[in-house]
Design a protein around this motif. Structure first.
Motif, PDB file in Angstrom:
ATOM      1  N   GLN A   1      13.502  45.787  -9.861  1.00  0.00           N
ATOM      2  CA  GLN A   1      12.649  46.131  -8.732  1.00  0.00           C
ATOM      3  C   GLN A   1      11.582  45.063  -8.549  1.00  0.00           C
ATOM      4  OE1 GLN A   1      13.559  48.603  -7.013  1.00  0.00           O
ATOM      5  NE2 GLN A   1      11.908  48.981  -5.570  1.00  0.00           N
ATOM      6  N   VAL A   2      11.252  44.794  -7.305  1.00  0.00           N
ATOM      7  CA  VAL A   2      10.234  43.813  -6.964  1.00  0.00           C
ATOM      8  C   VAL A   2       9.069  44.526  -6.290  1.00  0.00           C
ATOM      9  CG1 VAL A   2       9.714  41.812  -5.521  1.00  0.00           C
ATOM     10  CG2 VAL A   2      11.905  41.947  -6.727  1.00  0.00           C
ATOM     11  N   GLN A   3       7.875  44.222  -6.731  1.00  0.00           N
ATOM     12  CA  GLN A   3       6.676  44.755  -6.083  1.00  0.00           C
ATOM     13  C   GLN A   3       5.965  43.629  -5.345  1.00  0.00           C
ATOM     14  OE1 GLN A   3       6.963  45.383  -9.703  1.00  0.00           O
ATOM     15  NE2 GLN A   3       8.286  47.050  -9.020  1.00  0.00           N
ATOM     16  N   LEU A   4       5.536  43.916  -4.139  1.00  0.00           N
ATOM     17  CA  LEU A   4       4.836  42.935  -3.304  1.00  0.00           C
ATOM     18  C   LEU A   4       3.447  43.478  -2.964  1.00  0.00           C
ATOM     19  CD1 LEU A   4       7.729  42.094  -0.802  1.00  0.00           C
ATOM     20  CD2 LEU A   4       7.109  40.859  -2.874  1.00  0.00           C
ATOM     21  N   VAL A   5       2.437  42.637  -3.134  1.00  0.00           N
ATOM     22  CA  VAL A   5       1.066  43.046  -2.844  1.00  0.00           C
ATOM     23  C   VAL A   5       0.438  42.010  -1.923  1.00  0.00           C
ATOM     24  CG1 VAL A   5      -1.198  43.582  -3.763  1.00  0.00           C
ATOM     25  CG2 VAL A   5       0.852  44.221  -5.047  1.00  0.00           C
ATOM     26  N   GLU A   6       0.016  42.468  -0.750  1.00  0.00           N
ATOM     27  CA  GLU A   6      -0.633  41.586   0.216  1.00  0.00           C
ATOM     28  C   GLU A   6      -2.155  41.643   0.057  1.00  0.00           C
ATOM     29  OE1 GLU A   6       2.740  43.786   2.552  1.00  0.00           O
ATOM     30  OE2 GLU A   6       1.125  44.309   1.147  1.00  0.00           O
ATOM     31  N   SER A  25       5.909  40.624  -8.007  1.00  0.00           N
ATOM     32  CA  SER A  25       6.029  40.833  -9.446  1.00  0.00           C
ATOM     33  C   SER A  25       7.197  41.780  -9.695  1.00  0.00           C
ATOM     34  CB  SER A  25       4.739  41.416 -10.012  1.00  0.00           C
ATOM     35  OG  SER A  25       4.461  42.673  -9.432  1.00  0.00           O
ATOM     36  N   GLY A  26       7.568  41.910 -10.960  1.00  0.00           N
ATOM     37  CA  GLY A  26       8.665  42.800 -11.290  1.00  0.00           C
ATOM     38  C   GLY A  26       9.815  42.025 -11.912  1.00  0.00           C
ATOM     39  N   ALA A  97       7.505  40.713   2.943  1.00  0.00           N
ATOM     40  CA  ALA A  97       8.819  41.233   2.603  1.00  0.00           C
ATOM     41  C   ALA A  97       9.630  40.169   1.876  1.00  0.00           C
ATOM     42  CB  ALA A  97       9.560  41.685   3.855  1.00  0.00           C
ATOM     43  N   ALA A  98      10.577  40.624   1.051  1.00  0.00           N
ATOM     44  CA  ALA A  98      11.443  39.720   0.291  1.00  0.00           C
ATOM     45  C   ALA A  98      12.903  40.079   0.543  1.00  0.00           C
ATOM     46  CB  ALA A  98      11.133  39.800  -1.200  1.00  0.00           C
ATOM     47  N   ALA A  99      13.717  39.055   0.725  1.00  0.00           N
ATOM     48  CA  ALA A  99      15.148  39.233   0.966  1.00  0.00           C
ATOM     49  C   ALA A  99      15.941  38.455  -0.076  1.00  0.00           C
ATOM     50  CB  ALA A  99      15.516  38.738   2.358  1.00  0.00           C
ATOM     51  N   VAL A 100      17.002  39.068  -0.567  1.00  0.00           N
ATOM     52  CA  VAL A 100      17.818  38.419  -1.590  1.00  0.00           C
ATOM     53  C   VAL A 100      18.768  37.436  -0.911  1.00  0.00           C
ATOM     54  CG1 VAL A 100      19.346  38.756  -3.557  1.00  0.00           C
ATOM     55  CG2 VAL A 100      17.657  40.512  -2.974  1.00  0.00           C
ATOM     56  N   TYR A 111      15.654  42.468   4.777  1.00  0.00           N
ATOM     57  CA  TYR A 111      14.705  42.473   3.667  1.00  0.00           C
ATOM     58  C   TYR A 111      14.812  43.746   2.844  1.00  0.00           C
ATOM     59  CZ  TYR A 111      12.738  38.323   5.776  1.00  0.00           C
ATOM     60  OH  TYR A 111      12.578  37.051   6.270  1.00  0.00           O
ATOM     61  N   SER A 112      14.859  43.556   1.536  1.00  0.00           N
ATOM     62  CA  SER A 112      15.044  44.682   0.628  1.00  0.00           C
ATOM     63  C   SER A 112      13.734  45.240   0.086  1.00  0.00           C
ATOM     64  CB  SER A 112      15.915  44.253  -0.555  1.00  0.00           C
ATOM     65  OG  SER A 112      17.183  43.783  -0.113  1.00  0.00           O
ATOM     66  N   TYR A 113      12.725  44.390   0.013  1.00  0.00           N
ATOM     67  CA  TYR A 113      11.466  44.794  -0.605  1.00  0.00           C
ATOM     68  C   TYR A 113      10.314  44.551   0.365  1.00  0.00           C
ATOM     69  CZ  TYR A 113      14.495  44.493  -4.658  1.00  0.00           C
ATOM     70  OH  TYR A 113      15.546  44.650  -5.531  1.00  0.00           O
ATOM     71  N   TRP A 114       9.370  45.491   0.342  1.00  0.00           N
ATOM     72  CA  TRP A 114       8.242  45.443   1.270  1.00  0.00           C
ATOM     73  C   TRP A 114       6.938  45.762   0.552  1.00  0.00           C
ATOM     74  CZ3 TRP A 114       8.726  44.272   6.484  1.00  0.00           C
ATOM     75  CH2 TRP A 114      10.041  44.179   6.959  1.00  0.00           C
ATOM     76  N   GLY A 115       5.873  45.102   0.996  1.00  0.00           N
ATOM     77  CA  GLY A 115       4.555  45.448   0.518  1.00  0.00           C
ATOM     78  C   GLY A 115       3.990  46.610   1.315  1.00  0.00           C
ATOM     79  N   GLN A 116       2.781  47.028   0.945  1.00  0.00           N
ATOM     80  CA  GLN A 116       2.138  48.168   1.604  1.00  0.00           C
ATOM     81  C   GLN A 116       1.449  47.766   2.904  1.00  0.00           C
ATOM     82  OE1 GLN A 116       2.335  51.501   0.604  1.00  0.00           O
ATOM     83  NE2 GLN A 116       3.961  50.542  -0.598  1.00  0.00           N
ATOM     84  N   GLY A 117       1.200  46.500   3.077  1.00  0.00           N
ATOM     85  CA  GLY A 117       0.582  46.033   4.309  1.00  0.00           C
ATOM     86  C   GLY A 117      -0.910  45.774   4.163  1.00  0.00           C
ATOM     87  N   THR A 118      -1.408  44.883   5.004  1.00  0.00           N
ATOM     88  CA  THR A 118      -2.830  44.591   5.052  1.00  0.00           C
ATOM     89  C   THR A 118      -3.246  44.534   6.522  1.00  0.00           C
ATOM     90  OG1 THR A 118      -4.572  43.074   4.305  1.00  0.00           O
ATOM     91  CG2 THR A 118      -2.484  42.070   4.959  1.00  0.00           C
ATOM     92  N   GLN A 119      -4.388  45.136   6.813  1.00  0.00           N
ATOM     93  CA  GLN A 119      -4.836  45.262   8.203  1.00  0.00           C
ATOM     94  C   GLN A 119      -5.518  43.978   8.673  1.00  0.00           C
ATOM     95  OE1 GLN A 119      -4.624  48.019  10.497  1.00  0.00           O
ATOM     96  NE2 GLN A 119      -5.329  46.443  11.929  1.00  0.00           N
ATOM     97  N   VAL A 120      -5.095  43.513   9.826  1.00  0.00           N
ATOM     98  CA  VAL A 120      -5.763  42.396  10.497  1.00  0.00           C
ATOM     99  C   VAL A 120      -6.246  42.911  11.848  1.00  0.00           C
ATOM    100  CG1 VAL A 120      -5.478  40.134  11.574  1.00  0.00           C
ATOM    101  CG2 VAL A 120      -4.409  40.614   9.352  1.00  0.00           C
ATOM    102  N   THR A 121      -7.550  42.805  12.060  1.00  0.00           N
ATOM    103  CA  THR A 121      -8.134  43.257  13.321  1.00  0.00           C
ATOM    104  C   THR A 121      -8.870  42.097  13.961  1.00  0.00           C
ATOM    105  OG1 THR A 121      -8.413  45.495  12.448  1.00  0.00           O
ATOM    106  CG2 THR A 121      -9.643  44.921  14.433  1.00  0.00           C
ATOM    107  N   VAL A 122      -8.501  41.775  15.194  1.00  0.00           N
ATOM    108  CA  VAL A 122      -9.118  40.679  15.924  1.00  0.00           C
ATOM    109  C   VAL A 122      -9.875  41.270  17.108  1.00  0.00           C
ATOM    110  CG1 VAL A 122      -8.765  38.481  17.090  1.00  0.00           C
ATOM    111  CG2 VAL A 122      -7.199  39.188  15.261  1.00  0.00           C
ATOM    112  N   SER A 123     -11.174  41.052  17.124  1.00  0.00           N
ATOM    113  CA  SER A 123     -11.987  41.562  18.223  1.00  0.00           C
ATOM    114  C   SER A 123     -12.056  40.519  19.332  1.00  0.00           C
ATOM    115  CB  SER A 123     -13.396  41.905  17.740  1.00  0.00           C
ATOM    116  OG  SER A 123     -14.040  40.748  17.257  1.00  0.00           O
ATOM    117  N   SER A 124     -12.006  41.008  20.552  1.00  0.00           N
ATOM    118  CA  SER A 124     -11.996  40.082  21.693  1.00  0.00           C
ATOM    119  C   SER A 124     -13.402  39.732  22.134  1.00  0.00           C
ATOM    120  CB  SER A 124     -11.218  40.708  22.848  1.00  0.00           C
ATOM    121  OG  SER A 124     -11.801  41.936  23.203  1.00  0.00           O
TER     122      SER A 124
END
Length: 124
Positions: A1-6, A25-26, A97-100, A111-124
């Motif tokens: 198993q692969v863990q992804l952290v953004e 990691s993993g 994401a990671a793909a074999v 893609y087989s493995y995914w991270g939990q995500g990180t929020q990007v907010t752009v104000s205009s």
């Protein structure tokens, strides 16, 4: 198993820059292509950028071409996304994401493995 952290997301103004990072990691991390996807509220997840296992090949969505740069760290288990000239429409949760496979891939189904995500907010 692969863990992804953004990491690296945040709140910025239009025109600013951000650098996202993803650490895997993993299990032995070899022969994985990496990619970044994003999902805005009420929209489907969309491809942003991808990089091959060796880092020699990259792919970008037309909406970010020329503004975003994907790269791999010296250790193959890291991938970065440099985002310049950010726009309001770049606001989304960004997923690593990671793909074999060796080559780049633009489809989320690859893609087989995914991270939990990180929020990007752009104000205009």
């Amino acid at each position: 198993q692969v863990q992804l952290v953004e990491s690296g997301g945040g709140l910025v103004q239009a025109g600013d820059s951000l650098r996202l990072s993803c650490v895997a990691s993993g299990r032995t991390f070899s022969n994985y292509a990496m990619g970044w996807f994003r999902q805005a509220p009420g929209k489907e997840r969309e491809f942003v950028a991808a990089i091959s296992w060796t880092g020699s090949s990259t792919s970008y969505a037309d909406s970010v071409k020329g503004r975003f740069t994907i790269s791999r760290g010296n250790a193959k288990n890291t991938v970065n996304l440099q985002m310049n000239s950010l726009k309001f429409e770049d606001t989304a949760v960004y997923f690593c994401a990671a793909a074999v496979r060796f080559s780049t891939a633009t489809s989320a189904d690859t893609y087989s493995y995914w991270g939990q995500g990180t929020q990007v907010t752009v104000s205009s």
